[in-house]
Write a protein that holds these residues in place. Structure first.
Motif, mmCIF file in Angstrom:
data_model
loop_
_atom_site.group_PDB
_atom_site.id
_atom_site.type_symbol
_atom_site.label_atom_id
_atom_site.label_comp_id
_atom_site.label_asym_id
_atom_site.label_seq_id
_atom_site.Cartn_x
_atom_site.Cartn_y
_atom_site.Cartn_z
ATOM 1 N N LEU A 117 0.803 -1.258 0.173
ATOM 2 C CA LEU A 117 -0.114 -0.081 -0.067
ATOM 3 C C LEU A 117 0.847 1.297 0.029
ATOM 4 O O LEU A 117 0.760 2.272 -0.759
ATOM 5 C CB LEU A 117 -1.065 -0.070 1.193
ATOM 6 N N ARG A 118 2.050 1.306 0.980
ATOM 7 C CA ARG A 118 2.837 2.358 0.974
ATOM 8 C C ARG A 118 3.366 2.757 -0.418
ATOM 9 O O ARG A 118 3.727 3.616 -0.688
ATOM 10 C CB ARG A 118 3.755 2.274 2.014
ATOM 11 N N SER A 119 3.924 1.435 -1.045
ATOM 12 C CA SER A 119 4.499 1.711 -2.514
ATOM 13 C C SER A 119 3.684 2.083 -3.633
ATOM 14 O O SER A 119 3.945 3.009 -4.182
ATOM 15 C CB SER A 119 4.953 0.192 -2.872
ATOM 16 N N SER A 120 2.374 1.569 -3.268
ATOM 17 C CA SER A 120 1.331 2.066 -4.371
ATOM 18 C C SER A 120 0.913 3.730 -4.211
ATOM 19 O O SER A 120 1.038 4.328 -5.062
ATOM 20 C CB SER A 120 0.193 1.368 -4.094
ATOM 21 N N LEU A 121 1.022 4.065 -2.856
ATOM 22 C CA LEU A 121 0.545 5.635 -2.599
ATOM 23 C C LEU A 121 1.879 6.350 -3.130
ATOM 24 O O LEU A 121 1.690 7.294 -3.642
ATOM 25 C CB LEU A 121 0.420 5.775 -1.076
ATOM 26 N N ALA A 122 2.996 5.643 -2.994
ATOM 27 C CA ALA A 122 4.182 6.780 -3.240
ATOM 28 C C ALA A 122 4.292 6.738 -4.801
ATOM 29 O O ALA A 122 4.799 7.721 -5.237
ATOM 30 C CB ALA A 122 5.496 5.871 -2.901
ATOM 31 N N SER A 123 3.772 6.005 -5.682
ATOM 32 C CA SER A 123 3.769 5.828 -7.053
ATOM 33 C C SER A 123 2.765 7.068 -7.507
ATOM 34 O O SER A 123 2.878 7.324 -8.778
ATOM 35 C CB SER A 123 3.420 4.635 -7.564
ATOM 36 N N LEU A 124 1.730 7.638 -6.723
ATOM 37 C CA LEU A 124 1.076 8.388 -7.096
ATOM 38 C C LEU A 124 1.400 9.827 -7.476
ATOM 39 O O LEU A 124 2.184 10.229 -6.598
ATOM 40 C CB LEU A 124 -0.263 8.711 -6.054
ATOM 41 N N LYS A 168 -5.944 2.131 -9.984
ATOM 42 C CA LYS A 168 -4.272 2.321 -10.210
ATOM 43 C C LYS A 168 -3.836 1.979 -8.968
ATOM 44 O O LYS A 168 -2.794 0.979 -8.974
ATOM 45 C CB LYS A 168 -4.137 3.763 -10.396
ATOM 46 N N MET A 169 -4.169 2.152 -7.709
ATOM 47 C CA MET A 169 -3.539 1.492 -6.586
ATOM 48 C C MET A 169 -3.607 0.193 -6.149
ATOM 49 O O MET A 169 -2.634 -0.439 -5.907
ATOM 50 C CB MET A 169 -4.047 2.426 -5.377
ATOM 51 N N LYS A 170 -4.743 -0.505 -6.721
ATOM 52 C CA LYS A 170 -5.079 -2.005 -6.523
ATOM 53 C C LYS A 170 -4.262 -2.619 -7.645
ATOM 54 O O LYS A 170 -3.619 -3.571 -7.039
ATOM 55 C CB LYS A 170 -6.711 -1.962 -6.973
ATOM 56 N N LEU A 171 -4.035 -1.909 -8.783
ATOM 57 C CA LEU A 171 -3.204 -2.722 -9.761
ATOM 58 C C LEU A 171 -1.581 -2.592 -9.174
ATOM 59 O O LEU A 171 -1.088 -3.709 -9.408
ATOM 60 C CB LEU A 171 -3.272 -1.921 -10.957
ATOM 61 N N GLY A 172 -1.317 -1.720 -8.671
ATOM 62 C CA GLY A 172 0.089 -1.391 -7.856
ATOM 63 C C GLY A 172 0.358 -2.558 -6.751
ATOM 64 O O GLY A 172 1.532 -3.037 -6.635
#
Length: 181
Positions: A117-124, A168-172
């Motif tokens: 989740l942190r990684s996905s948030l950081a990619s936004l 997008k986050m779910k995919l990440g």
């Protein structure tokens, strides 16, 4: 030994105010079948059956069910005390027992999920991060209506952007979980 049966003369009496009536087995059986026994509770003490409060009955029943469960589980098993063979040099058996309140596997999986989740948030991008953080992670999360007022866009635009970002986050998160397997 003959079993004895006792009921309270006054069902609402408690403590030292209780007067007991001893009944024969036949009289007790007839009493249980009568409407007068409704809402009254009885505890089997081995050689006597006594009327008890609902709370005392429920405590007794819980202990009885636990003893019955342990007896069923113990078929062919010898039960040993974990503190019986303590040495001064060694720890007691109690300290060797796994802590049931800790689920190591669940903790590891939760940490993996949080990292994904942190990684996905950081990619936004900044604006997407601001929207998701404001709607879900802020100390006082905003509603979509409050977010639309803050950004000056329609409710529909906020909902669509939120859903697109979450997708997008779910995919990440999915990609991150797959890479860790």
């Amino acid at each position: 030994m003959k079993k004895r049966f006792y009921i309270k003369k006054n069902p609402s009496a408690q403590g030292n105010d209780i007067e007991w009536i001893e009944l024969s087995k036949q009289a007790f059986t007839a009493f249980l079948a009568s409407p007068e026994s409704k809402g009254r509770y009885f505890v089997n003490m081995g050689n006597a059956i006594l009327e008890a409060s609902e709370e005392a009955y429920l405590d007794w029943l819980k202990e009885k069910n636990h003893r019955d469960y342990l007896r069923k589980q113990a078929n062919g098993i010898t039960v040993l005390s974990i503190s019986e063979n303590e040495d001064a040099e060694r720890e007691s058996g109690e300290s060797a027992i796994k802590d049931a309140s800790v689920d190591m596997e669940a903790d590891v999986l939760r940490k993996i999920d949080l990292e994904a989740l942190r990684s996905s948030l950081a990619s936004l991008d900044d604006e997407s991060y601001y929207i998701i953080h404001s709607l879900f992670f802020a100390e006082n999360p905003l509603s979509t209506r409050e977010m639309e007022n803050k950004l000056g866009v329609s409710h529909t635009v906020i909902v669509r952007r939120k859903n697109k970002i979450l997708k997008k986050m779910k995919l990440g998160v999915s990609k991150s979980e797959k890479s860790q397997q």
